[in-house]
Design a protein around this motif. Structure first.
Motif, PDB file in Angstrom:
ATOM      1  N   VAL A   1      84.172  80.565 -59.318  1.00  0.00           N
ATOM      2  CA  VAL A   1      82.778  80.116 -59.260  1.00  0.00           C
ATOM      3  C   VAL A   1      82.580  78.884 -60.137  1.00  0.00           C
ATOM      4  CG1 VAL A   1      80.388  80.762 -59.776  1.00  0.00           C
ATOM      5  CG2 VAL A   1      81.933  82.425 -58.725  1.00  0.00           C
ATOM      6  N   LEU A   2      83.151  78.905 -61.354  1.00  0.00           N
ATOM      7  CA  LEU A   2      83.027  77.761 -62.253  1.00  0.00           C
ATOM      8  C   LEU A   2      83.595  76.492 -61.625  1.00  0.00           C
ATOM      9  CD1 LEU A   2      83.959  79.256 -65.746  1.00  0.00           C
ATOM     10  CD2 LEU A   2      81.886  77.976 -65.213  1.00  0.00           C
TER      11      LEU A   2
ATOM     12  N   THR B   1      84.932  68.766 -74.321  1.00  0.00           N
ATOM     13  CA  THR B   1      85.673  69.549 -75.308  1.00  0.00           C
ATOM     14  C   THR B   1      85.265  71.018 -75.268  1.00  0.00           C
ATOM     15  OG1 THR B   1      85.876  67.624 -76.762  1.00  0.00           O
ATOM     16  CG2 THR B   1      86.203  69.789 -77.764  1.00  0.00           C
ATOM     17  N   MET B   2      83.978  71.279 -75.117  1.00  0.00           N
ATOM     18  CA  MET B   2      83.497  72.662 -75.041  1.00  0.00           C
ATOM     19  C   MET B   2      84.088  73.391 -73.838  1.00  0.00           C
ATOM     20  SD  MET B   2      79.503  71.893 -76.035  1.00  0.00           S
ATOM     21  CE  MET B   2      78.911  73.581 -75.862  1.00  0.00           C
ATOM     22  N   GLN B   3      84.103  72.716 -72.685  1.00  0.00           N
ATOM     23  CA  GLN B   3      84.652  73.355 -71.481  1.00  0.00           C
ATOM     24  C   GLN B   3      86.147  73.629 -71.625  1.00  0.00           C
ATOM     25  OE1 GLN B   3      83.141  74.535 -68.931  1.00  0.00           O
ATOM     26  NE2 GLN B   3      81.110  73.596 -68.938  1.00  0.00           N
ATOM     27  N   VAL B   4      86.872  72.675 -72.185  1.00  0.00           N
ATOM     28  CA  VAL B   4      88.315  72.857 -72.366  1.00  0.00           C
ATOM     29  C   VAL B   4      88.596  73.947 -73.396  1.00  0.00           C
ATOM     30  CG1 VAL B   4      90.437  71.740 -73.164  1.00  0.00           C
ATOM     31  CG2 VAL B   4      88.861  70.501 -71.666  1.00  0.00           C
TER      32      VAL B   4
ATOM     33  N   ALA C   1      72.040  80.133 -76.516  1.00  0.00           N
ATOM     34  CA  ALA C   1      72.743  78.990 -75.932  1.00  0.00           C
ATOM     35  C   ALA C   1      72.205  78.573 -74.576  1.00  0.00           C
ATOM     36  CB  ALA C   1      74.228  79.313 -75.802  1.00  0.00           C
ATOM     37  N   GLN C   2      71.517  79.502 -73.856  1.00  0.00           N
ATOM     38  CA  GLN C   2      71.125  79.182 -72.489  1.00  0.00           C
ATOM     39  C   GLN C   2      69.644  79.421 -72.186  1.00  0.00           C
ATOM     40  OE1 GLN C   2      73.131  77.935 -69.978  1.00  0.00           O
ATOM     41  NE2 GLN C   2      74.781  77.702 -71.472  1.00  0.00           N
ATOM     42  N   LEU C   3      69.035  80.469 -72.750  1.00  0.00           N
ATOM     43  CA  LEU C   3      67.694  80.853 -72.319  1.00  0.00           C
ATOM     44  C   LEU C   3      66.589  80.095 -73.044  1.00  0.00           C
ATOM     45  CD1 LEU C   3      67.945  84.725 -71.796  1.00  0.00           C
ATOM     46  CD2 LEU C   3      68.257  82.868 -70.147  1.00  0.00           C
TER      47      LEU C   3
ATOM     48  N   THR D   1      77.634  75.612 -64.764  1.00  0.00           N
ATOM     49  CA  THR D   1      78.957  75.556 -65.385  1.00  0.00           C
ATOM     50  C   THR D   1      78.939  76.143 -66.792  1.00  0.00           C
ATOM     51  OG1 THR D   1      78.530  73.310 -66.173  1.00  0.00           O
ATOM     52  CG2 THR D   1      79.625  73.527 -64.051  1.00  0.00           C
ATOM     53  N   GLY D   2      77.772  76.311 -67.378  1.00  0.00           N
ATOM     54  CA  GLY D   2      77.669  76.989 -68.673  1.00  0.00           C
ATOM     55  C   GLY D   2      77.226  78.423 -68.533  1.00  0.00           C
ATOM     56  N   SER D   3      76.192  78.651 -67.748  1.00  0.00           N
ATOM     57  CA  SER D   3      75.620  79.996 -67.649  1.00  0.00           C
ATOM     58  C   SER D   3      76.523  80.971 -66.907  1.00  0.00           C
ATOM     59  CB  SER D   3      74.251  79.930 -66.949  1.00  0.00           C
ATOM     60  OG  SER D   3      74.382  79.387 -65.643  1.00  0.00           O
ATOM     61  N   THR D   4      77.440  80.485 -66.087  1.00  0.00           N
ATOM     62  CA  THR D   4      78.344  81.387 -65.363  1.00  0.00           C
ATOM     63  C   THR D   4      79.305  82.098 -66.300  1.00  0.00           C
ATOM     64  OG1 THR D   4      78.212  79.996 -63.388  1.00  0.00           O
ATOM     65  CG2 THR D   4      80.086  81.494 -63.522  1.00  0.00           C
ATOM     66  N   ARG D   5      79.640  81.479 -67.414  1.00  0.00           N
ATOM     67  CA  ARG D   5      80.610  82.086 -68.322  1.00  0.00           C
ATOM     68  C   ARG D   5      80.067  83.369 -68.972  1.00  0.00           C
ATOM     69  NH1 ARG D   5      85.054  79.063 -69.506  1.00  0.00           N
ATOM     70  NH2 ARG D   5      85.026  76.829 -69.001  1.00  0.00           N
ATOM     71  N   TYR D   6      78.792  83.410 -69.272  1.00  0.00           N
ATOM     72  CA  TYR D   6      78.263  84.528 -70.045  1.00  0.00           C
ATOM     73  C   TYR D   6      78.287  85.867 -69.298  1.00  0.00           C
ATOM     74  CZ  TYR D   6      76.993  81.542 -73.940  1.00  0.00           C
ATOM     75  OH  TYR D   6      77.051  80.709 -75.025  1.00  0.00           O
TER      76      TYR D   6
END
Length: 322
Positions: free
Chosen positions: A71-72, A230-233, A148-150, A96-101
């Motif tokens: 999905v990411l 950098t955060m994604q990696v 971090a997201q909401l 791309t950020g919220s899918t990780r949680y």
């Protein structure tokens, strides 16, 4: 509220090189997790029944993480549009950020199950610790997600700090609880298994430490495209270490403990246990008891004796007739 004016990490305009770097990291992490899923599926029967829950937890988290990275990757591919030599984010990019949680909310508790399944704790103590560790892991991710997201799309420094501290409290409990379980377990296993269990714990808790460091970046610095990449990696690398590297070490502990149980006569395992071309135990089949209390070897001896008697009787009858 102290709202940062710069865009969220997921909404940064990316250069070609930064976009390709994240593209590579997501793909490599997804492939690694899928390979780990296949490996765990193929080797799940290699360990004794006592430690098989660790393999089942590893299978579940590998499957979830593989789907998450699929999905990411899709969101990263569709979330940016190439315009004048740079990648401009669109509405899809925020996922791309919220899918990780959601991934972490399930897989991090499963990581605690995986570790505790090869420890020596039993009974109510094991059940209580497993329940509290899973709850703490879930709440650690949930509270981090809020900050971090909401709240203000993760751009409120006050919210980041407050919810980050709440998440850290659950992390601290998890850290103390898991280390305590490992320390209590090591004296009850062989030296090699104990060293591997300690190494697995170091890898797990060490990789856990990457996430709060990356989470804290927006607190101390304005997020730039380079920071965003950098955060994604970093998240992708930490996922591979925490799930694949840790999982392989847990599998090693489960194999060694299986061999120890077979050698001590407290359990059976149908196949010999080999690890790094070193033979650790023979294959031992369980004794199947007859309803009348006889074991399978005893029944076999009785049957052979009965057959000899029948053959002897037949021979005597034939000689009598002669």
């Amino acid at each position: 509220m102290d709202v940062v004016d710069t865009p969220a990490p997921e909404q940064q305009t990316m250069s070609l090189s930064l976009y390709d770097l994240v593209h590579f990291a997501l793909m490599a992490a997804g492939f690694a997790l899928f390979a780990y899923f296949l490996y765990t599926w193929a080797s799940r029967q290699e360990v004794g029944r006592r430690y098989r829950p660790a393999m089942h937890a590893g299978l579940c988290l590998a499957a979830i993480a593989t789907v998450s990275y699929l999905v990411l990757f899709a969101k990263w591919d569709s979330g940016f549009t190439l315009v004048d030599g740079v990648y401009e984010p669109n509405a899809e990019a925020r996922f791309t950020g919220s899918t990780r949680y959601p991934d972490w909310a399930v897989t991090v508790p499963l990581l605690t199950v995986e570790l505790l399944a090869v420890c020596s704790l039993t009974g109510r103590r094991a059940r209580n610790l497993r329940a509290t560790a899973m709850a703490a892991a879930f709440l650690m991710i949930l509270t981090g997600y809020v900050g971090a997201q909401l709240v203000a799309d993760g751009r409120d420094r006050t919210a980041l700090v407050v919810w980050g501290l709440v998440s850290t409290a659950f992390f601290a409990y998890l850290y103390v609880a898991l280390i305590g379980a490992v320390r209590a377990s090591i004296p009850h296993m062989g030296r090699e298994a104990g060293v591997s269990l300690r190494n697995a714990t170091v890898v797990l808790l060490g990789s856990f430490g990457v996430y709060p460091l990356v989470y804290a970046i927006p607190v101390f610095a304005d997020v730039t495209p380079a920071w965003s990449a950098t955060m994604q990696v970093a998240y992708s690398a930490a996922d591979v270490v925490a799930k694949v590297g840790f999982g392989l070490l847990v599998h090693k502990v489960a194999l060694l403990r299986t061999a120890e149980d077979v050698a001590a006569g407290v359990d059976t395992h149908p196949e010999p246990v080999w690890l790094s071309n070193v033979h650790h135990s023979e294959g031992v089949l369980p004794e199947v008891r007859h309803p009348h209390g006889h074991s399978a070897p005893e029944l076999l001896r009785e049957r052979e004796g009965h057959d000899d008697g029948v053959r002897g009787g037949a021979t005597r009858t034939a000689s009598d007739r002669g």
